[in-house]
Write a protein that holds these residues in place. Structure first.
Motif, PDB file in Angstrom:
ATOM      1  N   ASN A  26      -1.582   3.981   6.904  1.00 17.30           N
ATOM      2  CA  ASN A  26      -0.436   3.219   6.400  1.00 17.30           C
ATOM      3  C   ASN A  26      -0.921   2.193   5.363  1.00 17.30           C
ATOM      4  N   PRO A  27      -1.290   2.667   4.160  1.00 19.24           N
ATOM      5  CA  PRO A  27      -1.868   1.753   3.158  1.00 19.24           C
ATOM      6  C   PRO A  27      -0.820   0.836   2.523  1.00 19.24           C
ATOM      7  N   SER A  28      -1.283  -0.315   2.075  1.00 22.09           N
ATOM      8  CA  SER A  28      -0.419  -1.222   1.327  1.00 22.09           C
ATOM      9  C   SER A  28      -0.165  -0.635  -0.056  1.00 22.09           C
ATOM     10  N   ARG A  29       0.788  -1.194  -0.750  1.00 15.66           N
ATOM     11  CA  ARG A  29       1.078  -0.723  -2.107  1.00 15.66           C
ATOM     12  C   ARG A  29      -0.124  -0.866  -3.027  1.00 15.66           C
ATOM     13  N   THR A  30      -0.813  -1.967  -2.890  1.00 18.72           N
ATOM     14  CA  THR A  30      -2.003  -2.210  -3.708  1.00 18.72           C
ATOM     15  C   THR A  30      -3.078  -1.173  -3.407  1.00 18.72           C
ATOM     16  N   VAL A  32      -2.586   1.833  -2.205  1.00 15.89           N
ATOM     17  CA  VAL A  32      -2.119   3.125  -2.715  1.00 15.89           C
ATOM     18  C   VAL A  32      -2.471   3.245  -4.193  1.00 15.89           C
ATOM     19  N   MET A  33      -2.229   2.187  -4.951  1.00 16.30           N
ATOM     20  CA  MET A  33      -2.541   2.210  -6.382  1.00 16.30           C
ATOM     21  C   MET A  33      -4.045   2.376  -6.601  1.00 16.30           C
ATOM     22  N   ALA A  34      -4.849   1.662  -5.818  1.00 13.16           N
ATOM     23  CA  ALA A  34      -6.297   1.770  -5.947  1.00 13.16           C
ATOM     24  C   ALA A  34      -6.749   3.192  -5.615  1.00 13.16           C
ATOM     25  N   CYS A  35      -6.197   3.751  -4.546  1.00 15.76           N
ATOM     26  CA  CYS A  35      -6.579   5.111  -4.143  1.00 15.76           C
ATOM     27  C   CYS A  35      -6.172   6.135  -5.195  1.00 15.76           C
ATOM     28  N   GLU A  36      -5.031   5.934  -5.813  1.00 18.14           N
ATOM     29  CA  GLU A  36      -4.616   6.832  -6.898  1.00 18.14           C
ATOM     30  C   GLU A  36      -5.601   6.756  -8.058  1.00 18.14           C
TER      31      GLU A  36
END
Length: 54
Positions: A26-30, A32-36
Protein backbone atom coordinates in the motif's frame (compact mmCIF):
# COMPACT_ATOMS: atom_id res chain seq x y z
CA UNK A 1 21.54 12.81 -21.30
CA UNK A 2 18.06 13.58 -19.93
CA UNK A 3 17.26 10.24 -18.35
CA UNK A 4 15.01 11.50 -15.58
CA UNK A 5 15.38 11.50 -11.81
CA UNK A 6 16.63 7.91 -11.58
CA UNK A 7 19.20 8.15 -14.38
CA UNK A 8 22.16 8.80 -12.06
CA UNK A 9 21.45 5.91 -9.68
CA UNK A 10 24.07 3.14 -9.84
CA UNK A 11 22.82 -0.23 -11.12
CA UNK A 12 22.94 -1.94 -7.72
CA UNK A 13 21.01 0.81 -5.98
CA UNK A 14 18.43 0.99 -8.76
CA UNK A 15 17.93 -2.79 -8.59
CA UNK A 16 17.40 -2.61 -4.80
CA UNK A 17 14.89 0.23 -5.04
CA UNK A 18 13.04 -1.44 -7.94
CA UNK A 19 12.78 -4.73 -6.01
CA UNK A 20 11.64 -2.91 -2.87
CA UNK A 21 8.83 -1.34 -4.90
CA UNK A 22 7.62 -4.82 -5.87
CA UNK A 23 7.07 -5.70 -2.19
CA UNK A 24 5.12 -2.62 -1.06
CA UNK A 25 1.44 -3.46 -0.68
CA UNK A 26 0.00 0.00 0.00
CA UNK A 27 2.47 2.68 -1.18
CA UNK A 28 2.00 6.40 -0.70
CA UNK A 29 1.50 8.61 -3.72
CA UNK A 30 5.07 9.81 -3.49
CA UNK A 31 6.36 6.23 -3.35
CA UNK A 32 4.22 5.27 -6.35
CA UNK A 33 5.78 8.11 -8.34
CA UNK A 34 9.28 7.08 -7.25
CA UNK A 35 8.61 3.45 -8.15
CA UNK A 36 7.31 4.48 -11.57
CA UNK A 37 10.55 6.40 -12.11
CA UNK A 38 12.63 3.36 -11.09
CA UNK A 39 10.65 1.10 -13.42
CA UNK A 40 10.99 3.58 -16.28
CA UNK A 41 14.75 3.79 -15.70
CA UNK A 42 15.06 -0.01 -15.53
CA UNK A 43 13.21 -0.26 -18.84
CA UNK A 44 15.42 2.43 -20.40
CA UNK A 45 18.57 0.60 -19.31
CA UNK A 46 17.14 -2.70 -20.56
CA UNK A 47 16.59 -1.16 -24.02
CA UNK A 48 20.25 -0.13 -23.95
CA UNK A 49 21.40 -3.65 -23.13
CA UNK A 50 21.84 -3.17 -19.37
CA UNK A 51 19.76 -5.75 -17.51
CA UNK A 52 20.43 -4.32 -14.04
CA UNK A 53 16.87 -4.87 -12.83
CA UNK A 54 15.99 -8.07 -14.66
Amino acid sequence: MFGGPAADIPDGDLRSKWRECKTISNPSRTKVMACENYTRECDRRKRNGNFACY
